[in-house]
Design an enzyme around this catalytic site. Structure first.
Site, PDB file in Angstrom:
ATOM      1  N   GLY A   1       0.832  -1.202   0.000  1.00 46.08           N
ATOM      2  CA  GLY A   1       0.000   0.000   0.000  1.00 46.08           C
ATOM      3  C   GLY A   1       0.861   1.245   0.000  1.00 46.08           C
ATOM      4  O   GLY A   1       1.981   1.236   0.492  1.00 46.08           O
TER       5      GLY A   1
ATOM      6  N   ARG B   1       0.683  -8.659  -7.069  1.00 45.94           N
ATOM      7  CA  ARG B   1       1.536  -9.739  -7.526  1.00 45.94           C
ATOM      8  C   ARG B   1       2.730  -9.927  -6.606  1.00 45.94           C
ATOM      9  O   ARG B   1       3.574  -9.048  -6.478  1.00 45.94           O
ATOM     10  CB  ARG B   1       2.012  -9.425  -8.948  1.00 45.94           C
TER      11      ARG B   1
ATOM     12  N   GLY C   1       6.080  -2.548   3.158  1.00 45.97           N
ATOM     13  CA  GLY C   1       5.652  -3.069   4.446  1.00 45.97           C
ATOM     14  C   GLY C   1       6.266  -4.424   4.747  1.00 45.97           C
ATOM     15  O   GLY C   1       7.244  -4.825   4.109  1.00 45.97           O
ATOM     16  N   ASP C   2       5.684  -5.142   5.690  1.00 42.39           N
ATOM     17  CA  ASP C   2       6.305  -6.408   6.088  1.00 42.39           C
ATOM     18  C   ASP C   2       6.250  -7.444   4.964  1.00 42.39           C
ATOM     19  O   ASP C   2       7.150  -8.267   4.832  1.00 42.39           O
ATOM     20  CB  ASP C   2       5.695  -6.937   7.392  1.00 42.39           C
TER      21      ASP C   2
ATOM     22  N   THR D   1       4.862   1.942   6.510  1.00 43.73           N
ATOM     23  CA  THR D   1       3.562   1.553   7.048  1.00 43.73           C
ATOM     24  C   THR D   1       2.955   2.761   7.706  1.00 43.73           C
ATOM     25  O   THR D   1       3.526   3.294   8.653  1.00 43.73           O
ATOM     26  CB  THR D   1       3.687   0.441   8.102  1.00 43.73           C
ATOM     27  N   ILE D   2       1.821   3.219   7.194  1.00 45.24           N
ATOM     28  CA  ILE D   2       1.240   4.355   7.890  1.00 45.24           C
ATOM     29  C   ILE D   2       0.676   3.909   9.229  1.00 45.24           C
ATOM     30  O   ILE D   2       0.443   4.712  10.105  1.00 45.24           O
ATOM     31  CB  ILE D   2       0.167   5.098   7.067  1.00 45.24           C
ATOM     32  N   ASP D   3       0.485   2.609   9.390  1.00 46.12           N
ATOM     33  CA  ASP D   3      -0.025   2.097  10.667  1.00 46.12           C
ATOM     34  C   ASP D   3       1.033   2.117  11.761  1.00 46.12           C
ATOM     35  O   ASP D   3       0.719   1.913  12.927  1.00 46.12           O
ATOM     36  CB  ASP D   3      -0.535   0.659  10.502  1.00 46.12           C
TER      37      ASP D   3
ATOM     38  N   ASP E   1       3.352  -0.041  12.359  1.00 45.61           N
ATOM     39  CA  ASP E   1       3.327  -1.321  13.061  1.00 45.61           C
ATOM     40  C   ASP E   1       4.361  -2.331  12.586  1.00 45.61           C
ATOM     41  O   ASP E   1       4.191  -3.527  12.782  1.00 45.61           O
ATOM     42  CB  ASP E   1       1.918  -1.916  12.975  1.00 45.61           C
TER      43      ASP E   1
ATOM     44  N   ARG F   1     -24.489  15.001  19.487  1.00 45.62           N
ATOM     45  CA  ARG F   1     -24.392  13.642  18.955  1.00 45.62           C
ATOM     46  C   ARG F   1     -23.135  12.924  19.435  1.00 45.62           C
ATOM     47  O   ARG F   1     -22.184  13.538  19.896  1.00 45.62           O
ATOM     48  CB  ARG F   1     -24.333  13.684  17.418  1.00 45.62           C
TER      49      ARG F   1
ATOM     50  N   MET G   1      -7.411   3.866  10.104  1.00 46.11           N
ATOM     51  CA  MET G   1      -6.705   2.638   9.759  1.00 46.11           C
ATOM     52  C   MET G   1      -6.012   2.044  10.979  1.00 46.11           C
ATOM     53  O   MET G   1      -5.736   2.751  11.947  1.00 46.11           O
ATOM     54  CB  MET G   1      -5.711   2.916   8.645  1.00 46.11           C
TER      55      MET G   1
ATOM     56  N   ARG H   1      -5.400  -2.249  11.455  1.00 46.99           N
ATOM     57  CA  ARG H   1      -6.078  -3.536  11.618  1.00 46.99           C
ATOM     58  C   ARG H   1      -5.563  -4.273  12.846  1.00 46.99           C
ATOM     59  O   ARG H   1      -6.317  -4.836  13.609  1.00 46.99           O
ATOM     60  CB  ARG H   1      -5.882  -4.383  10.351  1.00 46.99           C
TER      61      ARG H   1
ATOM     62  N   ARG I   1      -4.351   8.076   3.614  1.00 46.61           N
ATOM     63  CA  ARG I   1      -3.054   7.611   3.145  1.00 46.61           C
ATOM     64  C   ARG I   1      -2.533   8.376   1.937  1.00 46.61           C
ATOM     65  O   ARG I   1      -1.448   8.070   1.432  1.00 46.61           O
ATOM     66  CB  ARG I   1      -3.036   6.110   2.898  1.00 46.61           C
TER      67      ARG I   1
END
Lengths: 351, 351, 351, 351
Positions: free
Chosen positions: C10, C74, C104-105, C127-129, C131, C164, C171, C173, C276
């Site tokens: 990503g 791919r 990423g990983d 990784t924008i996460d 992680d 409210r 993001m 996971r 992202r």
């Protein structure tokens, strides 16, 4: 003179700037006492008010939302004649000589009904969709366009990286102004509007044609956009269920429609409430301040039953009952539509 | 048909959006060949051009500056009749059927002179100061206001922390539009404009009055603002020198004037070139795109000798020689001035 | 020396800043020839490359996405030994002495496999996460946090106006870094993370308690958050269908769970791909530039089979096979969790 | 327990986030009463305090400046032993068991002096220049870098349009961190720092070399930068005066030095106070919150005489007297300097 101010309907950037300007102008221009009414007409009905003075509205110009709160749940008109009378009595009990209502067409309809029954009302139009009849440009719209433009730009770069079709659904159920202006500003490839039913094959053709060259496509779609030939029902199979389920939201419908026609991946994002919150742009702050100042002049001059509006770039006012109940959608001959076509944007029209 | 495009005078946000729109519209609308002329009329004189096609202008909408470059150093008119003839000959040698000039009043004057001598010229007004006569709102202005507004807001918080008077000098030699709109948008306490000579005692009085309550004061001042009663000369002693030296720049002059009258510290910032560079706002991108598209229509229809302009919120065109040589300063009765006064902003007028 | 550069997985803000820095550093530091490989390992397999010189990478630092394109479709390892060999042969055919893989990983696992088979590989974690195991802070993360923070702030004002509960799904996971940092930065009232299964009753209690005072609640929820006691299945009745349908996406699940427990309206927004894309923050540009420069030093020194990483605030490198296959989730004793609790943020833990 | 909080010295983005976090953490963690001390040590001397509870610090996280006010005009130590004693007596009279001082090295020196005399003090370092010894990264710095980066980017586009050399002077009298990081982030061509005296011929050579190719040059210069070979005195002729006058400010000095050596126009902008005001970045909000929470832990544990600090990416504390009186300038071997050189940035070093 004692004047109440309320904000009704959905919120939008610039409401606080209006509250600030109307308060300061009323105080300075006609030495009025100003009270803020909480949560729109519901608060007026219940007599929930607080004093607004110079200090209370200081520092509000850049705040999103509305410090008075709003309510789209309680409409006195829906409670019949009795509801309207309760509002009027409450206004009298509060000693209000006039009420400034800031809101959308629903709020203006209530204001008109109250004015007909003797309550001195004036209105300020509010719609981030920019679709109030008789009002060229409402505050909050510029901010919504700016937010949507930034989101489209962010989607463009990730679309470019992955060779994807990126959809952004923006607000605009009946009028596509946000999708149109943000689409032009962000150089979207396709803009889909409620005013121009889209031809799904034409949209797919744009994506396919771009696949081979630029690899990606950015689509700005108003929530009210719909496919040519009537409502398209898109269904999706859900795990563990026999029958398919209907999808909701135009961006997801469109994504499903497109995905079955092109090879690039399609990704949809719904911008949602993000586009109606937060600090207004400088443009909207100035516009909201002008609206607030202008409506205060109306009050000081005793011109009730009117709504401030922008026409030909100048602030003026129209009778509250002149505010047609429809929406100001984009007229077919609007120059911005042709401008979009000329610079190569597809509006989803058949080839 | 072969059309040249050039950008002249100072740059401003949105020039590239115009270049993009005019190119795409010319290609799509009348199948023109478009060439970009480098560095304004200087480049036209020297025949420095490059092809502009769909791909060349792709991705330009959000870029600040101008990819064509500009030049405010060489004006063919200053080289007399000979200069004008050299430009016209060069345009013929390049096979140009028409030239689109994007620029300020200087550029428009040159365009008019060339048009009188037979070169098919059309113009797009450009001025971040928003001061071209006959043009309600030029692209780039909204961006300049946005940048100045953000700077004023930043200065406000540091002024508040230290109990200081914070001055921001923005562009606007003859017209104070940027200082006025950004001042309103950022809730400045004082706005000083070229159109209203300021009374230094009135400004000092505002600061002193605020010292005791809010502690800080924010002043938005246009570079062309000047004190009532003629040019005030402020001098400062320089270390190691006998005689004082004259200070330049209204912000520093004003800071020195104020500092001698109040006890809070005064700090001046000159925003300078920061306010004319960078990505245009969404508003300016749409406006610049509309200007670019509109001028392309003029070319395709063969309506030369005209400048595109915005009047009453609509794009139209005026004769190039109708562009008065003066500046569109803020008229004394402009509603925004009174709006500012109503919400409690001092315009430096005597009490 | 001839070095290839590719971006895999990503995309995220800062990829182009890495490409620019690694290219410039390789050229200046060891006079390398640099080629850009299109669309990750897929492009390496197919030999799709282009020259990267000083000019080609100029102006890239602030661009979102990746000019090289990426591919998460791919993976040569999924094509078995044959796939890996094809990549290696292609790299040799292209004359590449080394390959820099940014990703990423998944990308790092492929890089390690290729390195074991003799291809000189180095990696840059992306990784924008935030992680990736062994990497304290990856570029792109700061930008994602900034975007999510702005969205939360916008939601707060509209939540405040309407009374409210506003949910923002960001993001993350397996790791909730974005939700945690943006939640703290935007003063969210509740932050829900994959690392701490939430107690829906505790979340509802926070909302109810706030209903009476501040009227609104802002919840920052990572996409990987889940309810205590296992997966909660939320079903909704669909018009015209007998049986209810299961909802997807934690924000919508949570909204439905909450709505049945509190009286305020609940609104959910999924930020999605917006977080992202687009220009990286200044912080991420500096960090990405440092990563790019550091990996170029590894190549010039011939230290292959390694990944650049940030540890203790300093750049260093670890062996590619030291990059554990798991995710760097937030450890239970991480100070930021306790910090959030101390300032009154609920992490959805039972009372 | 009753704890006072004050902010001293120059303001910076994130002070309010610290005030908010320290107050909330003190209340929650050790049930303390918290009072805000107005305008730093001056206010402590005079007993000007106000209650800080949960509600009072709500909504502060994104506000620039400091709601407590600050003062860099009154330093009790300058009033000798008597001054220190007056502060201590005032703190006792206010019933304060401890005082949290947020400020720069001057503030920390006062805190240390008071601690030595028996007042329970803890400190939080504040410097947008990022130059406090022993502290890796102070809050406010990231925001200053972000603002300077945006300004440099804006200057770049206008420089490009006109073919000019654009200089931006940023804060940093003794340490050039802001100029260095913003210069890298904005792809500046030259970065001039207090730590590396510049060779004016080397800078001019970069500009000349770029004139022929990219036409423009962007220079990021810290206010404390100075020319190699000692202080360069630049003089300018003033109209109507016989002798030249010395110019002040490195940007203007440098502009004059360069202008006499190159043919492009040179323009200088001094960013000034704009870079220390306004909303902090998300990064700085999180960092400031962590600092505030950490210092509250120190107070609750009774660890006085210490300053919270960031080392190796982790928050910890050091003795107040370990805060050296110098500035944390950029060490000659700092990797960021070499990183800048590797990507082609000139640091003004002789060829």
């Amino acid at each position: 003179m004692r004047v109440g101010v309320l904000t009704g309907g959905g919120d939008g950037p610039g409401l606080n700037a209006v509250i600030r300007a109307v308060t300061k102008s009323l105080i300075r221009h006609c030495n009025a006492q100003v009270v803020g009414i909480e949560e729109g007409f519901a608060g007026l009905m219940d007599g929930r008010v607080r004093q607004l003075d110079w200090r209370a509205v200081s520092g509000l110009i850049h705040l999103g939302g509305t410090v008075l709160g709003t309510s789209n749940r309680r409409n006195p008109l829906l409670e019949g004649e009795e509801g309207a009378q309760r509002v009027i009595e409450s206004a009298r009990a509060l000693g209000l000589d006039a009420v400034v209502a800031v809101g959308g067409d629903g709020t203006m309809a209530i204001a008109q009904a109250l004015w007909q029954r003797g309550l001195a009302m004036v209105g300020v139009p509010k719609t981030i969709d920019n679709d109030i009849v008789g009002c060229e440009r409402s505050f909050g719209f510029d901010t919504a366009v700016a937010i949507a433009t930034e989101a489209l730009e962010r989607l463009q770069t990730t679309g470019q990286a992955h060779g994807r079709v990126m959809l952004l659904e923006t607000m605009g159920r009946d009028a596509g102004w946000i999708a149109l202006e943000s689409g032009i500003a962000a150089a979207a490839d396709v803009i889909l509007l409620p005013e121009i039913p889209y031809d799904i094959e034409a949209v797919a053709a744009v994506c396919r044609e771009r696949e081979s060259r630029q690899r990606f496509t950015v689509i700005s779609v108003a929530e009210g956009a719909r496919a040519r030939g009537g409502d398209v029902v898109v269904q999706e199979r859900i795990e563990g269920r026999d029958e398919p389920v209907r999808l909701g939201g135009v961006a997801h419908v469109l994504a499903a429609q497109l995905q079955s026609r092109i090879s690039s991946e399609v990704r949809a994002t719904v911008l949602g409430h993000v586009q109606r919150g937060g600090a207004p742009t400088a443009f909207d702050r100035v516009l909201a301040t002008r609206y607030g100042n202008e409506v205060a002049q109306l009050v000081c001059r005793g011109e009730f039953g009117r709504m401030v509006t922008l026409q030909g770039g100048e602030l003026t006012s129209v009778a509250l009952d002149a505010v047609a109940q429809g929406r100001r959608s984009i007229p077919p001959e609007h120059p911005l539509l042709d401008c979009a076509r000329q610079i190569g944007v597809s509006l989803g029209e058949p080839a």
